[in-house]
Design an enzyme around this catalytic site. Structure first.
Site, PDB file in Angstrom:
ATOM      1  N   GLN A 587       0.817  -1.206   0.000  1.00  0.00           N
ATOM      2  CA  GLN A 587       0.000   0.000   0.000  1.00  0.00           C
ATOM      3  C   GLN A 587       0.851   1.255   0.000  1.00  0.00           C
ATOM      4  O   GLN A 587       0.507   2.253  -0.643  1.00  0.00           O
ATOM      5  CB  GLN A 587      -0.929   0.005   1.215  1.00  0.00           C
ATOM      6  CG  GLN A 587      -2.039   1.023   1.120  1.00  0.00           C
ATOM      7  CD  GLN A 587      -2.906   0.817  -0.102  1.00  0.00           C
ATOM      8  OE1 GLN A 587      -3.140  -0.307  -0.532  1.00  0.00           O
ATOM      9  NE2 GLN A 587      -3.369   1.908  -0.680  1.00  0.00           N
ATOM     10  N   GLU A 588       1.944   1.231   0.719  1.00  0.00           N
ATOM     11  CA  GLU A 588       2.780   2.425   0.837  1.00  0.00           C
ATOM     12  C   GLU A 588       3.556   2.737  -0.431  1.00  0.00           C
ATOM     13  O   GLU A 588       3.655   3.891  -0.835  1.00  0.00           O
ATOM     14  CB  GLU A 588       3.767   2.252   2.010  1.00  0.00           C
ATOM     15  CG  GLU A 588       3.147   2.379   3.384  1.00  0.00           C
ATOM     16  CD  GLU A 588       2.822   3.812   3.744  1.00  0.00           C
ATOM     17  OE1 GLU A 588       3.367   4.731   3.116  1.00  0.00           O
ATOM     18  OE2 GLU A 588       2.006   4.024   4.661  1.00  0.00           O
TER      19      GLU A 588
END
Length: 725
Positions: A587-588
């Site tokens: 996600q990051e």
């Protein structure tokens, strides 16, 4: 991570090499669907034998060099021609990388005749090996031999580039014959270093150099220098380049000068709108008037309704409703909102009723139903909320809201004491929407060993990565063979030549492009290409997309697993669930180690430099680089451990803190308490953080269902088309 801006815009500053490995379960099935595959690879018995050896070779790629060489040598001496040739090719590649050119030549001798599908690439390796041994004359002969025997093969670009070092005319030939080949783009870059105004070189990069770090600078220079000499086709290529790089204002201006098509007219308007450069309203109107029956006109009418005054917007929406049935639901919902703004409550209610009765299967109807269900749930009327949510599953099963609606029907059933209905509903979510965040929540509430918000940290799920790759759905025999052998850089180079439809790719081409990008470590764009297939709109494309989603190869591409070793090592050190760490990294940063957010966060776990310095002081780490995967994971997992400690190992709060900062999360908890954790997630006041929490845990669940044998097998019993079996 804390101290980072909540809106992240990533800047690609480099790409590491990686290997995407996907399941062997579908190797035969996918080959059977490819009539253009070579005959020796289509033979049933031989295909099965080849698949076994391909799987062995990919497993060997992860072994230490000495062990790998031993295994490959054994395969090379076997009496199976295909497997032997593959092993020799891989041995030669390894030896070249190790600087053992003479030994590489021993493996390559006669291999072009034994291995026809990669014969041009064998000659490339031979020429490179000869050059490394110091036999320049023989190397030149081999390059010339390659041009003579395979003049139209993209591998010939390698020969032209090598020969251009002593004769620039070969470089001219490369640009003319193979303008898309990355080696040709290197020539264009070299020429521009000497003379920045070479138009042919700039045009080649504009059309084929999208992956270059300073690509838009080349576009800017081409436009500035040759604005009055560019053709409409040139402008279309430039516009596409700007669009892909999200420079929408420049893209809109360029599309205005491209050939007049519905797509280009719409992108002119949309680009001007997103770029906030003015003129979008007129451009949308021009699209509608020039292409009144094109799908882009329907979308243009919707866009117009959102940028003009409400009284004018309604007229545009009425046109969309009357002329574009596939847009009618969206237009009706927007119209009802505008009527509410104009205080025409009765007309707004009638419009919503019309939406539900005449376009009840639209995504807009699902949005309206869920809005009404949510309002009733907040008011404490779960029975009515259930009534509004349940039709979403039956009438709008493909809506993005359907998994959420189904899950909450189960939650409300529990609250109403209907335990049997609740269980059946949670099982339905797992069966129908096994990839969703709500499937994880359903599995938890059914008692599966998947962890909940308070216990997921402590789980240590086994991880079993598949070892072989299914064939690419499109591409030449050479492309597929290089991919099967894990020769990802060469696969990518060849694909740049073969992929002639980048602006309007088919479903298969876009998926292939995504997989190949993943192979070279471009996980950011690779995942985007695969995930963006969901945005297809025609019935035929959607059918192809849904069929693709039934293949595990799609899901392995969407959830790749690079950096497994450092993730597992530092997760163990911090006593964190490694799949939760993997989910957060996806996600990051989408596994891109050399990216920086608009706020300055860096690397895989998007560590802010000042936060990294604070952590390094805490753990007495004197030297580190945030761009190094191991260092970044070391620091990022420490911080994730810290946020867990702040909230008594509640992973939901820890993940929310990683995004919004402990201070903000502490305020939310102090004001409301946690209560029902599912309701807490839905009530997170930051839109980004609320979405972030769901996406991280959705990632976690997908890594669990794909890579953990226990859960994948359990899920297969409920959803056999979507579980691993």
């Amino acid at each position: 991570m804390q101290k980072r801006g909540r809106k992240q815009v990533y800047r690609l500053v480099g790409a590491s090499l990686g290997v995407l490995v996907v399941s062997s379960v579908f190797v035969k099935a996918l080959f059977d669907r490819q009539p253009e595959a070579t005959q020796f690879m289509k033979s049933g018995a031989e295909l099965q034998s080849a698949a076994v050896q391909i799987q062995d070779i990919n497993v060997l790629k992860a072994l230490p060099t000495a062990k790998r060489t031993e295994k490959l040598t054994a395969i090379a001496h076997a009496k199976k021609p295909i497997e032997s040739s593959r092993a020799r090719y891989l041995l030669a590649t390894d030896l070249l990388q190790q600087g053992q050119a003479k030994k590489a030549l021993e493996q390559l001798k006669g291999l072009d005749a034994d291995y026809p599908v990669l014969a041009p690439y064998v000659l490339v390796k031979q020429a490179q090996a000869l050059e490394k041994t110091g036999d320049g004359a023989k190397s030149q002969e081999t390059w010339q031999d390659l041009l003579k025997r395979h003049p139209s093969d993209p591998a010939a670009a390698e020969a032209l580039v090598a020969l251009s070092k002593t004769n620039p005319q070969y470089g001219d030939q490369a640009i003319a014959q193979f303008p898309a080949h990355p080696r040709t783009i290197e020539i264009a870059q070299q020429r521009l270093q000497k003379d920045p105004n070479q138009r042919d070189a700039l045009q080649a990069i504009a059309r084929h150099g999208l992956y270059l770090e300073k690509y838009t600078a080349y576009l800017d220079h081409l436009v500035e220098k040759y604005r009055n000499q560019l053709t409409p086709a040139d402008w279309e290529a430039i516009a596409f380049g700007y669009w892909e790089k999200q420079q929408y204002g420049k893209a809109g201006t360029a599309y205005a000068k491209a050939p007049l098509t519905a797509r280009n007219a719409y992108r002119t308007a949309r680009g001007l709108q997103l770029g906030e450069t003015g003129g979008a309203t007129d451009a949308y109107i021009r699209t509608v008037n020039t292409f009144p029956t094109a799908p882009e006109a329907g979308l243009a009418l919707i866009r117009l309704s959102k940028i003009v005054q409400p009284e004018f917007a309604i007229a545009y929406l009425d046109q969309a409703i009357a002329r574009f049935p596939d847009r009618a639901g969206e237009a009706l919902l927007q119209k009802s909102k505008l009527l509410d703004e104009l205080n025409s409550k009765e007309s707004a209610a009638q419009t919503r009723q019309y939406l539900l009765s005449r376009h009840g299967k639209s995504d807009a109807a699902a949005e309206l139903r869920w809005q009404l269900a949510s309002e009733q749930a907040k008011a404490g009327d779960t029975q009515t909320a259930w009534k509004w949510a349940a039709p979403i599953v039956t009438q709008n099963p493909d809506s993005e809201l359907a998994p959420e609606a189904a899950f909450w029907v189960g939650k409300w059933a529990t609250q109403l004491g209907k335990s049997k209905e609740a269980q059946e509903t949670f099982e339905f979510v797992l069966k129908k929407y096994p990839q969703s965040y709500y499937a994880w929540r359903s599995a938890d509430l059914l008692g599966w060993n998947v962890g909940d918000f308070s216990s997921v940290r402590d789980l240590k799920p086994a991880v079993a990565r598949p070892s072989a790759r299914p064939p690419l759905p499109v591409g030449s025999d050479a492309l597929r063979e290089l991919h099967q052998l894990g020769q990802d850089q060469d696969t990518w180079k060849l694909w740049q030549v073969e992929f002639q439809n980048a602006a309007t790719p088919t479903v298969s081409e876009q998926f292939t492009d995504g997989v190949i990008r993943l192979g070279i470590g471009d996980h950011l764009d690779g995942i985007f290409m695969v995930s963006h297939l969901s945005q297809r709109e025609t019935a035929e494309e959607l059918q192809q997309y849904r069929a693709l989603k039934q293949q595990m190869s799609y899901w392995y591409a969407l959830y790749p697993f690079p950096y497994l070793e450092p993730i597992e090592a530092w997760s163990q050190e911090r006593q964190l669930n490694p799949l939760l760490v993997t989910a957060l990294i996806r996600q990051e940063s989408r596994f891109m180690s050399n990216i920086t957010s608009s706020a300055g966060a860096k690397g895989l776990m998007q560590v802010m430099p000042d936060t990294g310095a604070w952590i390094a002081e805490k753990i007495k780490l004197k030297e580190y680089q945030l761009a190094k995967p191991d260092d970044n994971i070391k620091l990022g997992t420490w911080y994730l451990d810290y946020t867990h400690d702040e909230y008594d190992n509640n992973s939901m709060l820890a993940v929310a803190s990683y995004n919004a900062g402990p201070g903000a999360v502490g305020d939310w908890v102090a004001k409301k308490g946690i209560g029902d954790p599912d309701q807490f997630v839905e009530s997170i006041p930051y839109d980004e953080t609320r979405g972030y929490v769901k996406l991280v845990f959705e990632n976690y669940w997908n890594y669990l269902r794909l890579y953990n044998p226990e859960i994948s097998q359990k899920l297969a019993q409920i959803s056999p088309k979507n579980g691993m079996n």
